[in-house]
Design a protein around this motif. Structure first.
Motif, PDB file in Angstrom:
ATOM      1  N   MET B  87       0.835  -1.210   0.000  1.00 19.42           N
ATOM      2  CA  MET B  87       0.000   0.000   0.000  1.00 19.42           C
ATOM      3  C   MET B  87       0.870   1.262   0.000  1.00 19.42           C
ATOM      4  O   MET B  87       0.601   2.203  -0.744  1.00 19.42           O
ATOM      5  N   ALA B  90       2.350   1.608  -3.488  1.00 17.42           N
ATOM      6  CA  ALA B  90       1.381   2.084  -4.483  1.00 17.42           C
ATOM      7  C   ALA B  90       1.119   3.581  -4.326  1.00 17.42           C
ATOM      8  O   ALA B  90       0.982   4.309  -5.320  1.00 17.42           O
ATOM      9  N   LEU B  91       1.074   4.064  -3.091  1.00 17.17           N
ATOM     10  CA  LEU B  91       0.769   5.486  -2.875  1.00 17.17           C
ATOM     11  C   LEU B  91       1.986   6.380  -3.115  1.00 17.17           C
ATOM     12  O   LEU B  91       1.831   7.559  -3.453  1.00 17.17           O
ATOM     13  N   VAL B 101      -7.858   8.157  -1.554  1.00 16.95           N
ATOM     14  CA  VAL B 101      -7.667   6.739  -1.827  1.00 16.95           C
ATOM     15  C   VAL B 101      -8.954   5.991  -1.528  1.00 16.95           C
ATOM     16  O   VAL B 101      -9.631   6.285  -0.540  1.00 16.95           O
ATOM     17  N   ILE B 103     -10.594   1.894  -1.301  1.00 20.94           N
ATOM     18  CA  ILE B 103     -10.339   0.453  -1.355  1.00 20.94           C
ATOM     19  C   ILE B 103     -11.576  -0.271  -0.849  1.00 20.94           C
ATOM     20  O   ILE B 103     -12.296   0.253   0.011  1.00 20.94           O
ATOM     21  N   ALA B 113      -4.215   0.019   3.875  1.00 27.05           N
ATOM     22  CA  ALA B 113      -4.470   1.193   3.046  1.00 27.05           C
ATOM     23  C   ALA B 113      -4.776   2.406   3.924  1.00 27.05           C
ATOM     24  O   ALA B 113      -4.269   3.515   3.684  1.00 27.05           O
ATOM     25  N   CYS B 124      -8.989   8.692   2.927  1.00 29.12           N
ATOM     26  CA  CYS B 124      -9.160   7.280   2.586  1.00 29.12           C
ATOM     27  C   CYS B 124     -10.591   6.856   2.864  1.00 29.12           C
ATOM     28  O   CYS B 124     -11.134   7.143   3.930  1.00 29.12           O
ATOM     29  N   LEU B 173      -7.171   1.342  -4.787  1.00 32.80           N
ATOM     30  CA  LEU B 173      -6.154   0.327  -4.525  1.00 32.80           C
ATOM     31  C   LEU B 173      -6.786  -1.051  -4.552  1.00 32.80           C
ATOM     32  O   LEU B 173      -7.947  -1.217  -4.183  1.00 32.80           O
ATOM     33  N   HIS B 174      -5.992  -2.031  -4.971  1.00 32.06           N
ATOM     34  CA  HIS B 174      -6.447  -3.417  -4.937  1.00 32.06           C
ATOM     35  C   HIS B 174      -5.644  -4.154  -3.862  1.00 32.06           C
ATOM     36  O   HIS B 174      -4.473  -3.886  -3.645  1.00 32.06           O
ATOM     37  N   GLN B 178      -2.212  -5.550  -8.118  1.00 31.74           N
ATOM     38  CA  GLN B 178      -1.630  -4.402  -8.800  1.00 31.74           C
ATOM     39  C   GLN B 178      -0.106  -4.564  -8.775  1.00 31.74           C
ATOM     40  O   GLN B 178       0.437  -5.030  -7.770  1.00 31.74           O
ATOM     41  N   VAL B 181       1.684  -3.190  -5.693  1.00 30.95           N
ATOM     42  CA  VAL B 181       1.357  -3.937  -4.477  1.00 30.95           C
ATOM     43  C   VAL B 181       2.187  -5.222  -4.412  1.00 30.95           C
ATOM     44  O   VAL B 181       2.739  -5.570  -3.364  1.00 30.95           O
TER      45      VAL B 181
END
Lengths: 342, 342
Positions: B87, B90-91, B101, B103, B113, B124, B173-174, B178, B181
């Protein structure tokens, strides 16, 4: 002394009753616990105890103002506490007694003695008071120990153990007040220094029951860094000794009494602490409980209350390091019911 | 698919529904996750995630016949699981999205996340199904996340999250599927190699849900050592894919379903696993539970069931290393109720 059940069940009540089994002069014994003794202990117990991780974190990770916090994860030690170091050292320092090992303890020292004896193929008898619960007796029995109920309270169990020792040829171990036990605990500081990559921390914090742990650490550090001692208000053996200028009896109660509930600072520990421990502090009970919870909730470290005093002292502002400091905390045990964290 | 509540609450159900948010070709994405991508991820997330301890023990310490067991204590990671690595990666891999974000997850990925977003000052939103309990919702809210109940089950929560993302400018986000990730998870293997003192282990064992963890490890190791994948019989995404020669849907149930209950192996993970994962094994449920208990009782490590699969595979003889081998085990998470250990 208050008749506190948790306290009576403690390892650490032996001091006021243990004169019979340690006849050497205490100051001479204390002199014998120096850095060389710690180094010898480390060589002796290598391969028998676990080299527990040293985890360096930024202070901010725990909401603290100091640069770094080093956690010595000694609660992951064999038998669930640092006591294994001293017990293995005591048993390996001399030829194995054919008659085996005796100890009076319903707590961490008993578990550690049984663990070490089992590993070394020695018979072990653990004298416990009737107050010691069935779960603890079963745990000791699972380690191969013969569990003997020695009387209604710790003093009676110790007396029964001492009587049994007379003429038996068995080796009687003390939870903290023997030179080999103190030197074994000191190997923790040696490992911290060796494993950090940058030598000793600026400050090293540890809990005090009978003082074996902090004395061992202080014997290794020997003034090369600040060693500070932390105690619960319900069992302030070192704090009271420093105030009085000599070991004195204290009451025993509170959250961490099962591991830190000594009645008096050890005869070995006292002169070492007087010389090398920079400060002793009392840590309020609510701060101890909060730090134990924080260690679980923030770091997923499951430790017993006695192991939470160092973080509690920092979080509560009892110990206030400078911004540049690297502060090492000994997490000394995890023999507790994890459902108390939920 | 069986209607299993624990499974429905899982992070890992996204795969069958997530096509809408990842339009790039999966094989090309998988090619992008290589050792260089893992190295970049490590540089990116340093200082944001914890460098968790690597603990080397003799195999005998856990009753195992191999020379050494290396435990990567990743359950001590921020947010209580390895998911924080992916996480944060990715960010940090792209400019922070002003819209924040999104999720869909009621589990470890959602916590990770929210943790990463809070640390980086991003808004988030976590979409959870109604099945997600009050305690988990409160934990997410305490991390500053806005918790949105997106529907009766995970699929509905994911659909609501995807709809919200459309045109919002927010980054969705997954939980595992991804490239950033997967590369973030791979930093675990990089750290193991760097911190062991002797390079890679002979064998590296990790649990599989959607496969992001094991694919990241395998992308780093890339054939320089054996990486093996472990799954519970109730959620065998990789095992089923290897049998079928392609990703297929599986049922989701069992003890570790809340963390490993993916419906299908990830599109990014699958080609990496096919190329670099030496074997996949199913680990019986009773062995998983026994290993979780052993980690607490013998080592005082409190981990969730999903983190116990590697030790379970060794203890149950599902994986049988040679006597000389050093075997690394990733303990991947500790988001569970510790009273289940007592």
């Amino acid at each position: 002394m208050r008749p506190d059940p948790a306290g009576v069940d403690s390892d650490a009540h032996a001091d006021a009753h243990a004169d019979s089994h340690a006849n050497a002069d205490a100051d001479a014994d204390a002199d014998a616990v120096d850095a060389a003794a710690v180094q010898q202990a480390a060589a002796r117990i290598a391969g028998h105890v676990r080299r527990t991780p040293l985890w360096r974190l930024r202070g901010a990770e725990l909401g603290l103002g100091c640069a770094e916090v080093w956690l010595k994860l000694e609660h992951l030690q064999r038998g669930g506490s640092f006591k294994a170091r001293g017990m293995f050292n005591a048993l390996l320092a001399r030829p194995a007694p054919p008659a085996g090992v005796l100890i009076a303890s319903g707590g961490n020292a008993g578990i550690a003695a049984a663990t070490a004896a089992q590993a070394l193929g020695l018979a072990c008898e653990v004298y416990v008071p009737t107050l010691t619960g069935a779960a603890k007796r079963a745990a000791l029995a699972a380690l191969g120990a013969r569990v003997v109920v020695g009387g209604a309270d710790y003093a009676q169990a110790l007396a029964a153990c001492t009587e049994r020792q007379q003429g038996s040829g068995a080796l009687m171990l003390h939870a903290y007040d023997q030179p080999d036990v103190v030197a074994g605990a000191g190997t923790l500081a040696l490992e911290i220094e060796a494993d950090s990559g940058t030598g000793l921390p600026d400050r090293l914090l540890a809990s005090v029951g009978g003082g074996g742990l902090v004395a061992g650490l202080a014997a290794w550090v020997a003034g090369r860094g600040r060693v500070e001692a932390l105690e619960p208000p319900g069992a302030p053996t070192l704090h009271a000794a420093r105030a009085a200028g000599r070991p004195v009896d204290v009451g025993v109660s509170g959250l961490a009494a099962d591991a830190l509930g000594a009645r008096r600072i050890g005869r070995i520990a006292w002169p070492i602490c007087r010389r090398w421990v920079a400060a002793s502090h009392l840590v309020p009970e609510p701060a101890i409980r909060a730090a134990q919870q924080q260690l679980w909730q923030v770091l997923r470290l499951a430790v017993e209350p006695a192991a939470a005093l160092p973080l509690a002292a920092l979080a509560a502002g009892v110990v206030v390091p400078a911004a540049h400091e690297r502060v090492a905390l000994v997490l000394c045990g995890a023999n507790f019911d994890p459902s108390t964290l939920a």
